[in-house]
Enzyme design. Structure first.
Site, PDB file in Angstrom:
ATOM      1  CE  LYS A 234       3.205   3.282   3.117  1.00 27.36           C
ATOM      2  NZ  LYS A 234       3.213   3.244   4.580  1.00 27.36           N
TER       3      LYS A 234
ATOM      4  NE  ARG B  91      -6.093 -19.298   3.781  1.00 27.27           N
ATOM      5  CZ  ARG B  91      -5.170 -20.059   4.373  1.00 27.27           C
ATOM      6  NH1 ARG B  91      -5.054 -21.328   4.063  1.00 27.27           N
ATOM      7  NH2 ARG B  91      -4.358 -19.533   5.270  1.00 27.27           N
TER       8      ARG B  91
ATOM      9  CE1 TYR C  72       1.109  -0.257   4.396  1.00 33.12           C
ATOM     10  CE2 TYR C  72       0.068   1.896   4.349  1.00 33.12           C
ATOM     11  CZ  TYR C  72       0.872   0.976   4.980  1.00 33.12           C
ATOM     12  OH  TYR C  72       1.468   1.285   6.169  1.00 33.12           O
TER      13      TYR C  72
ATOM     14  CG  LEU D 139       8.197   2.510   4.853  1.00 28.87           C
ATOM     15  CD1 LEU D 139       8.097   1.348   3.891  1.00 28.87           C
ATOM     16  CD2 LEU D 139       6.846   3.169   5.031  1.00 28.87           C
TER      17      LEU D 139
ATOM     18  CG  HIS E 192       0.196 -20.814   2.681  1.00 31.29           C
ATOM     19  ND1 HIS E 192      -0.916 -21.588   2.950  1.00 31.29           N
ATOM     20  CD2 HIS E 192       0.478 -20.171   3.834  1.00 31.29           C
ATOM     21  CE1 HIS E 192      -1.280 -21.413   4.209  1.00 31.29           C
ATOM     22  NE2 HIS E 192      -0.449 -20.555   4.763  1.00 31.29           N
TER      23      HIS E 192
ATOM     24  CD  GLU F 296       9.696   2.057  10.579  1.00 35.13           C
ATOM     25  OE1 GLU F 296       9.544   3.037   9.819  1.00 35.13           O
ATOM     26  OE2 GLU F 296       9.596   0.879  10.196  1.00 35.13           O
TER      27      GLU F 296
HETATM   28  N1  PDD Z   1       2.663   5.302   7.360  1.00 36.24           N
HETATM   29  N2  PDD Z   1       7.253   4.011   8.949  1.00 36.24           N
HETATM   30  C1  PDD Z   1       6.115   3.305   8.944  1.00 36.24           C
HETATM   31  C2  PDD Z   1       6.084   1.976   9.619  1.00 36.24           C
HETATM   32  C3  PDD Z   1       4.985   3.821   8.278  1.00 36.24           C
HETATM   33  O1  PDD Z   1       3.847   3.106   8.251  1.00 36.24           O
HETATM   34  C4  PDD Z   1       5.060   5.093   7.659  1.00 36.24           C
HETATM   35  C5  PDD Z   1       3.891   5.687   6.924  1.00 36.24           C
HETATM   36  C6  PDD Z   1       6.269   5.800   7.715  1.00 36.24           C
HETATM   37  C7  PDD Z   1       6.448   7.148   7.076  1.00 36.24           C
HETATM   38  O2  PDD Z   1       6.416   7.070   5.672  1.00 36.24           O
HETATM   39  P1  PDD Z   1       5.904   8.288   4.783  1.00 36.24           P
HETATM   40  O3  PDD Z   1       6.709   9.454   5.170  1.00 36.24           O
HETATM   41  O4  PDD Z   1       6.146   7.846   3.400  1.00 36.24           O
HETATM   42  O5  PDD Z   1       4.433   8.481   5.118  1.00 36.24           O
HETATM   43  C8  PDD Z   1       7.356   5.215   8.356  1.00 36.24           C
HETATM   44  C9  PDD Z   1       1.476   5.705   6.634  1.00 36.24           C
HETATM   45  C10 PDD Z   1       1.223   7.167   6.699  1.00 36.24           C
HETATM   46  C11 PDD Z   1       0.309   4.863   7.138  1.00 36.24           C
HETATM   47  O6  PDD Z   1       0.503   3.666   7.287  1.00 36.24           O
HETATM   48  O7  PDD Z   1      -0.764   5.403   7.355  1.00 36.24           O
END
Ligand code: PDD
Length: 285
Positions: free
Chosen positions: A149, A100, A33, A207, A102, A182
């Site tokens: 992501k 389904r 996403y 991320l 895996h 993070e």
């Molecule tokens: N989240 N780290 C994680 C685990 C995240 O889910 C996100 C973003 C970030 C920051 O990434 P960016 O600057 O590209 O938004 C760092 C989004 C906003 C969410 O899951 O809603």
């Protein structure tokens, strides 16, 4: 206002916006996403978000189901149909619908695409930034490829809920060496006593945030010193400032960690300046 979602080629009213029970995103979290900020009806950093999307898809070996240009049209149309001026766009792609099993479905199974958009309370966000927010720390118990992501966010969900229950905005996740990786949905930063801006290197343990990337550019233009390295919770507590970044919060000052104040317990000048300057360095489309 009725909301509209793009689901696999169609713009659907909210009540009819459905995915199949055998969508692999639903059954296996087998998808990726993006969350893109919308500001003044325009997408912020679309190009960078689509580049990261392409990297996430490639890492999971899911084929990009449409061209970046076509996807851009869908993203803008979803923003327009929902009349979002300030808010976020959410985009999800999964490995598609299949019986389904895996292992991957048969070649030719079409990836599934969902795009939604909604308004956010930007005044509320600005008010939070004026006061700063609290974070708590929790063990980072996620898998080893959080640089992808992916929609598999269960540890993040549980961490965020624990933060909420403790009256905090975010949970900062801490690895086995005691370093902050993070936040559950944001990147983590500190400003040291000597004014250096520190954030964890974008390896597979975080991320690589788009907001983070844009901010790194802003930091160098502003003549601040950036250090991409790990930092501990103790170092964060001894720092002059702390802040977090994400597409929905931009630069958000952090004034308490585990109930203890950071610096003088108020948003600091570096975080404020970077928040104020952010859109000069971001792209709008
Ligand atoms: N989240 N780290 C994680 C685990 C995240 O889910 C996100 C973003 C970030 C920051 O990434 P960016 O600057 O590209 O938004 C760092 C989004 C906003 C969410 O899951 O809603």
């Amino acid at each position: 206002m009725s909301r509209i979602a793009y689901v696999n080629g169609r713009y659907r009213p909210w009540r009819d916006a459905m995915v199949h029970v055998e969508d692999r995103g639903y059954q296996f979290s087998d998808g990726v996403y993006e969350v893109c900020e919308v500001r003044g009806g325009r997408l912020v950093d679309e190009r960078r978000h689509l580049a990261r999307l392409a990297r996430s898809l490639e890492a999971l070996r899911i084929a990009m189901p449409m061209s970046p240009a076509a996807l851009g049209v869908v993203m803008r149309e979803t923003v327009r149909r929902n009349r979002v001026s300030d808010g976020i766009l959410y985009l999800q792609m999964t490995r598609g619908v299949a019986r389904r099993d895996h292992a991957f479905p048969p070649p030719g199974t079409a990836p599934a695409v969902v795009v939604t958009a909604r308004s956010l309370d930007s005044a509320g966000n600005d008010a939070s930034a004026e006061n700063g927010v609290a974070v708590i720390t929790l063990p980072d118990n996620r898998w080893g490829r959080v640089d992808i992501k992916s929609v598999a966010l269960l540890p993040n969900v549980l961490a965020k809920q624990t933060a909420r229950e403790q009256g905090a905005r975010e949970a900062w996740l801490v690895d086995r060496d005691g370093n902050v990786t993070e936040g559950s949905s944001s990147n983590a930063w500190i400003v040291t006593g000597t004014g250096k801006v520190v954030t964890r290197p974008a390896d597979s343990a975080i991320l690589r945030g788009i907001t983070r990337d844009v901010l790194i550019g802003a930091i160098s233009v502003k003549g601040l010193t950036l250090e991409e390295r790990a930092f501990t919770v103790a170092e964060a507590l001894a720092a002059k400032e702390a802040f977090l970044t994400s597409a929905s919060q931009i630069v958000m000052p952090v004034v308490r960690i585990d109930g203890k104040p950071v610096g003088d317990g108020r948003p600091g000048p570096v975080a404020r300046a970077l928040r104020a300057a952010f859109y000069r360095y971001a792209e709008s489309s």
